[in-house]
Design a protein around this motif. Structure first.
Motif, PDB file in Angstrom:
ATOM      1  N   ALA A 216       0.830  -1.206   0.000  1.00 23.91           N
ATOM      2  CA  ALA A 216       0.000   0.000   0.000  1.00 23.91           C
ATOM      3  C   ALA A 216       0.867   1.260   0.000  1.00 23.91           C
ATOM      4  O   ALA A 216       0.574   2.237  -0.704  1.00 23.91           O
ATOM      5  CB  ALA A 216      -0.937  -0.011   1.199  1.00 23.91           C
ATOM      6  N   LEU A 217       1.939   1.245   0.795  1.00 23.73           N
ATOM      7  CA  LEU A 217       2.828   2.405   0.860  1.00 23.73           C
ATOM      8  C   LEU A 217       3.535   2.647  -0.473  1.00 23.73           C
ATOM      9  O   LEU A 217       3.737   3.794  -0.883  1.00 23.73           O
ATOM     10  CB  LEU A 217       3.868   2.212   1.962  1.00 23.73           C
ATOM     11  CG  LEU A 217       3.385   2.429   3.398  1.00 23.73           C
ATOM     12  CD1 LEU A 217       4.427   1.931   4.381  1.00 23.73           C
ATOM     13  CD2 LEU A 217       3.081   3.900   3.652  1.00 23.73           C
ATOM     14  N   ASP A 218       3.905   1.570  -1.151  1.00 23.19           N
ATOM     15  CA  ASP A 218       4.676   1.691  -2.388  1.00 23.19           C
ATOM     16  C   ASP A 218       3.804   1.894  -3.625  1.00 23.19           C
ATOM     17  O   ASP A 218       4.320   2.176  -4.707  1.00 23.19           O
ATOM     18  CB  ASP A 218       5.541   0.439  -2.599  1.00 23.19           C
ATOM     19  CG  ASP A 218       6.643   0.312  -1.562  1.00 23.19           C
ATOM     20  OD1 ASP A 218       6.925   1.309  -0.866  1.00 23.19           O
ATOM     21  OD2 ASP A 218       7.218  -0.793  -1.438  1.00 23.19           O
ATOM     22  N   SER A 219       2.493   1.765  -3.461  1.00 21.93           N
ATOM     23  CA  SER A 219       1.593   1.804  -4.612  1.00 21.93           C
ATOM     24  C   SER A 219       1.114   3.216  -4.925  1.00 21.93           C
ATOM     25  O   SER A 219       1.081   4.084  -4.052  1.00 21.93           O
ATOM     26  CB  SER A 219       0.387   0.906  -4.344  1.00 21.93           C
ATOM     27  OG  SER A 219      -0.528   0.982  -5.426  1.00 21.93           O
ATOM     28  N   GLU A 225      -8.473  -0.355  -4.793  1.00 21.55           N
ATOM     29  CA  GLU A 225      -7.951  -0.901  -6.052  1.00 21.55           C
ATOM     30  C   GLU A 225      -6.980  -2.042  -5.783  1.00 21.55           C
ATOM     31  O   GLU A 225      -6.979  -3.061  -6.495  1.00 21.55           O
ATOM     32  CB  GLU A 225      -7.277   0.200  -6.853  1.00 21.55           C
ATOM     33  CG  GLU A 225      -6.627  -0.266  -8.145  1.00 21.55           C
ATOM     34  CD  GLU A 225      -7.598  -0.942  -9.112  1.00 21.55           C
ATOM     35  OE1 GLU A 225      -7.134  -1.755  -9.932  1.00 21.55           O
ATOM     36  OE2 GLU A 225      -8.822  -0.668  -9.034  1.00 21.55           O
ATOM     37  N   LEU A 226      -6.141  -1.895  -4.751  1.00 17.82           N
ATOM     38  CA  LEU A 226      -5.232  -2.985  -4.400  1.00 17.82           C
ATOM     39  C   LEU A 226      -6.013  -4.242  -4.035  1.00 17.82           C
ATOM     40  O   LEU A 226      -5.632  -5.353  -4.430  1.00 17.82           O
ATOM     41  CB  LEU A 226      -4.330  -2.575  -3.235  1.00 17.82           C
ATOM     42  CG  LEU A 226      -3.200  -1.594  -3.559  1.00 17.82           C
ATOM     43  CD1 LEU A 226      -2.514  -1.154  -2.268  1.00 17.82           C
ATOM     44  CD2 LEU A 226      -2.182  -2.227  -4.503  1.00 17.82           C
ATOM     45  N   ARG A 227      -7.086  -4.060  -3.260  1.00 17.25           N
ATOM     46  CA  ARG A 227      -7.914  -5.220  -2.904  1.00 17.25           C
ATOM     47  C   ARG A 227      -8.472  -5.893  -4.152  1.00 17.25           C
ATOM     48  O   ARG A 227      -8.442  -7.126  -4.273  1.00 17.25           O
ATOM     49  CB  ARG A 227      -9.055  -4.783  -1.980  1.00 17.25           C
ATOM     50  CG  ARG A 227     -10.070  -5.889  -1.703  1.00 17.25           C
ATOM     51  CD  ARG A 227     -11.190  -5.422  -0.792  1.00 17.25           C
ATOM     52  NE  ARG A 227     -11.887  -4.259  -1.305  1.00 17.25           N
ATOM     53  CZ  ARG A 227     -12.819  -4.310  -2.267  1.00 17.25           C
ATOM     54  NH1 ARG A 227     -13.120  -5.470  -2.848  1.00 17.25           N
ATOM     55  NH2 ARG A 227     -13.421  -3.219  -2.667  1.00 17.25           N
ATOM     56  N   ARG A 228      -8.955  -5.099  -5.091  1.00 17.62           N
ATOM     57  CA  ARG A 228      -9.522  -5.677  -6.307  1.00 17.62           C
ATOM     58  C   ARG A 228      -8.455  -6.422  -7.102  1.00 17.62           C
ATOM     59  O   ARG A 228      -8.730  -7.478  -7.693  1.00 17.62           O
ATOM     60  CB  ARG A 228     -10.163  -4.577  -7.158  1.00 17.62           C
ATOM     61  CG  ARG A 228     -11.485  -4.061  -6.590  1.00 17.62           C
ATOM     62  CD  ARG A 228     -12.159  -3.069  -7.516  1.00 17.62           C
ATOM     63  NE  ARG A 228     -11.515  -1.764  -7.505  1.00 17.62           N
ATOM     64  CZ  ARG A 228     -11.808  -0.796  -6.645  1.00 17.62           C
ATOM     65  NH1 ARG A 228     -12.729  -1.003  -5.717  1.00 17.62           N
ATOM     66  NH2 ARG A 228     -11.186   0.364  -6.696  1.00 17.62           N
ATOM     67  N   ARG A 229      -7.254  -5.899  -7.119  1.00 15.80           N
ATOM     68  CA  ARG A 229      -6.182  -6.528  -7.900  1.00 15.80           C
ATOM     69  C   ARG A 229      -5.754  -7.885  -7.347  1.00 15.80           C
ATOM     70  O   ARG A 229      -5.271  -8.737  -8.104  1.00 15.80           O
ATOM     71  CB  ARG A 229      -4.967  -5.599  -7.961  1.00 15.80           C
ATOM     72  CG  ARG A 229      -5.192  -4.362  -8.825  1.00 15.80           C
ATOM     73  CD  ARG A 229      -3.939  -3.492  -8.873  1.00 15.80           C
ATOM     74  NE  ARG A 229      -4.150  -2.283  -9.658  1.00 15.80           N
ATOM     75  CZ  ARG A 229      -3.216  -1.361  -9.874  1.00 15.80           C
ATOM     76  NH1 ARG A 229      -1.987  -1.519  -9.372  1.00 15.80           N
ATOM     77  NH2 ARG A 229      -3.489  -0.290 -10.591  1.00 15.80           N
ATOM     78  N   VAL A 230      -5.902  -8.084  -6.034  1.00 14.32           N
ATOM     79  CA  VAL A 230      -5.489  -9.368  -5.451  1.00 14.32           C
ATOM     80  C   VAL A 230      -6.679 -10.304  -5.229  1.00 14.32           C
ATOM     81  O   VAL A 230      -6.527 -11.374  -4.628  1.00 14.32           O
ATOM     82  CB  VAL A 230      -4.722  -9.175  -4.115  1.00 14.32           C
ATOM     83  CG1 VAL A 230      -3.477  -8.343  -4.340  1.00 14.32           C
ATOM     84  CG2 VAL A 230      -5.606  -8.533  -3.057  1.00 14.32           C
ATOM     85  N   THR A 231      -7.854  -9.904  -5.737  1.00 16.33           N
ATOM     86  CA  THR A 231      -9.063 -10.722  -5.582  1.00 16.33           C
ATOM     87  C   THR A 231      -9.430 -11.324  -6.931  1.00 16.33           C
ATOM     88  O   THR A 231     -10.073 -10.675  -7.764  1.00 16.33           O
ATOM     89  CB  THR A 231     -10.232  -9.886  -5.034  1.00 16.33           C
ATOM     90  OG1 THR A 231      -9.842  -9.269  -3.805  1.00 16.33           O
ATOM     91  CG2 THR A 231     -11.454 -10.752  -4.781  1.00 16.33           C
ATOM     92  N   SER A 232      -9.034 -12.550  -7.159  1.00 14.32           N
ATOM     93  CA  SER A 232      -9.329 -13.225  -8.429  1.00 14.32           C
ATOM     94  C   SER A 232     -10.805 -13.612  -8.481  1.00 14.32           C
ATOM     95  O   SER A 232     -11.338 -14.172  -7.502  1.00 14.32           O
ATOM     96  CB  SER A 232      -8.469 -14.483  -8.579  1.00 14.32           C
ATOM     97  OG  SER A 232      -7.099 -14.155  -8.537  1.00 14.32           O
ATOM     98  N   PRO A 233     -11.480 -13.334  -9.597  1.00 13.65           N
ATOM     99  CA  PRO A 233     -12.904 -13.694  -9.720  1.00 13.65           C
ATOM    100  C   PRO A 233     -13.120 -15.190  -9.487  1.00 13.65           C
ATOM    101  O   PRO A 233     -12.433 -16.028 -10.071  1.00 13.65           O
ATOM    102  CB  PRO A 233     -13.244 -13.296 -11.163  1.00 13.65           C
ATOM    103  CG  PRO A 233     -12.236 -12.240 -11.517  1.00 13.65           C
ATOM    104  CD  PRO A 233     -10.984 -12.628 -10.795  1.00 13.65           C
ATOM    105  N   GLY A 234     -14.067 -15.486  -8.613  1.00 14.47           N
ATOM    106  CA  GLY A 234     -14.412 -16.871  -8.344  1.00 14.47           C
ATOM    107  C   GLY A 234     -13.428 -17.609  -7.466  1.00 14.47           C
ATOM    108  O   GLY A 234     -13.599 -18.818  -7.229  1.00 14.47           O
TER     109      GLY A 234
END
Length: 273
Positions: A216-219, A225-234
């Motif tokens: 989060a600090l480096d992003s 958005e970070l949560r969405r990026r690490v949450t694969s559909p299904g």
């Protein structure tokens, strides 16, 4: 140019962390004084940092450019009133005591003094603190910079436009470390329930918390958005996140943080008496 003379009233954990951060960043130890009633604390601070120590608050304050009030809120009135006669040179006052309003500080210390209220948090003890600061109208731009530099020695500081925002800072970053500790505690316990050893559950939980914070600090994107990026559909993460959302975790956090704000307001009223 000589560095401003700093005096800390109280030599507890937060004062120790601030002094350690300042000295580590090159602030001269000879320009720092701590006034502390316990002899063993004076000896510890002197031996550890090479700073000046005393048990006389008035003497420590008379030539100070900046005075950091690092005593417990419950004794702040008594300490502040005893200092009033030693502040005729109008030093900058920084209070790190929770729940003590600017009006209360001004009435105990003197109404025309430059005062900064600060709400730090406990990660300052490991040089990763977060603090919110509010200055009254008597604080100059140079003094404001100095106050920020002192708090930045152990992390980051943010200036607030309204004193009331201190209560929001209390609920967010002041109490916030405990929220993360609670989440880590729960994750460790459930990891053990799922079959992991206590040692493995703890190690993985702590490294996961550290890694998430560093990401989060480096992003350059927000936490959502970070949560969405690490949450694969299904996938497994989506199933877990949906469970949190169905339980209305956001509403529970809102209730908890608003409760912290309310308690901060209650404490301010109680301590002003």
């Amino acid at each position: 140019m000589n560095e401003p003379k700093l005096t800390f009233i109280g030599g507890g954990n937060m004062a120790t962390s601030l002094i350690g951060g300042l000295v580590e960043k090159g602030y001269p130890a000879t320009a720092i004084t701590v006034s502390e009633p316990l002899k063993e604390n004076c000896t510890r601070l002197s031996d550890q940092f090479g700073i000046n120590t005393t048990d006389d608050n008035a003497i420590a304050c008379r030539t100070a450019d900046v005075i950091v009030l690092a005593v417990k809120p419950q004794v702040m009135k008594q300490v502040a009133e005893s200092l009033a006669g030693s502040l005729n040179h109008r030093p900058l006052i920084i209070s790190i005591a929770a729940g003590i309003s600017m009006d209360a500080l001004a009435s105990w210390l003197g109404t025309d003094l430059p005062i900064v209220r600060c709400m730090p948090n406990t990660p300052a003890l490991v040089q990763t603190g977060a603090a919110g600061l509010f200055a009254n109208a008597n604080v100059s731009s140079i003094q404001k910079q100095l106050a920020g530099d002192i708090l930045d020695a152990v992390g980051i500081s943010c200036w607030l436009s309204e004193e009331a925002d201190i209560d929001a800072v209390t609920a967010l970053s002041g109490s916030g470390p405990a929220y993360y500790f609670l989440i880590m505690e729960i994750m460790e316990q459930i990891g053990v329930e799922l079959g992991l050893s206590s040692a493995v559950a703890r190690q993985l939980t702590l490294q996961t918390a550290l890694g998430a914070a560093k990401m989060a600090l480096d992003s350059d994107v927000d936490a959502g958005e970070l949560r969405r990026r690490v949450t694969s559909p299904g996938g497994t993460t989506q199933r877990a996140i949906e469970t949190f959302q169905q339980g209305d975790l956001k509403a529970l956090f809102r209730q908890a943080m608003n409760s912290a704000v309310l308690r901060a307001q209650e404490m301010s009223a109680e301590l002003a008496d």
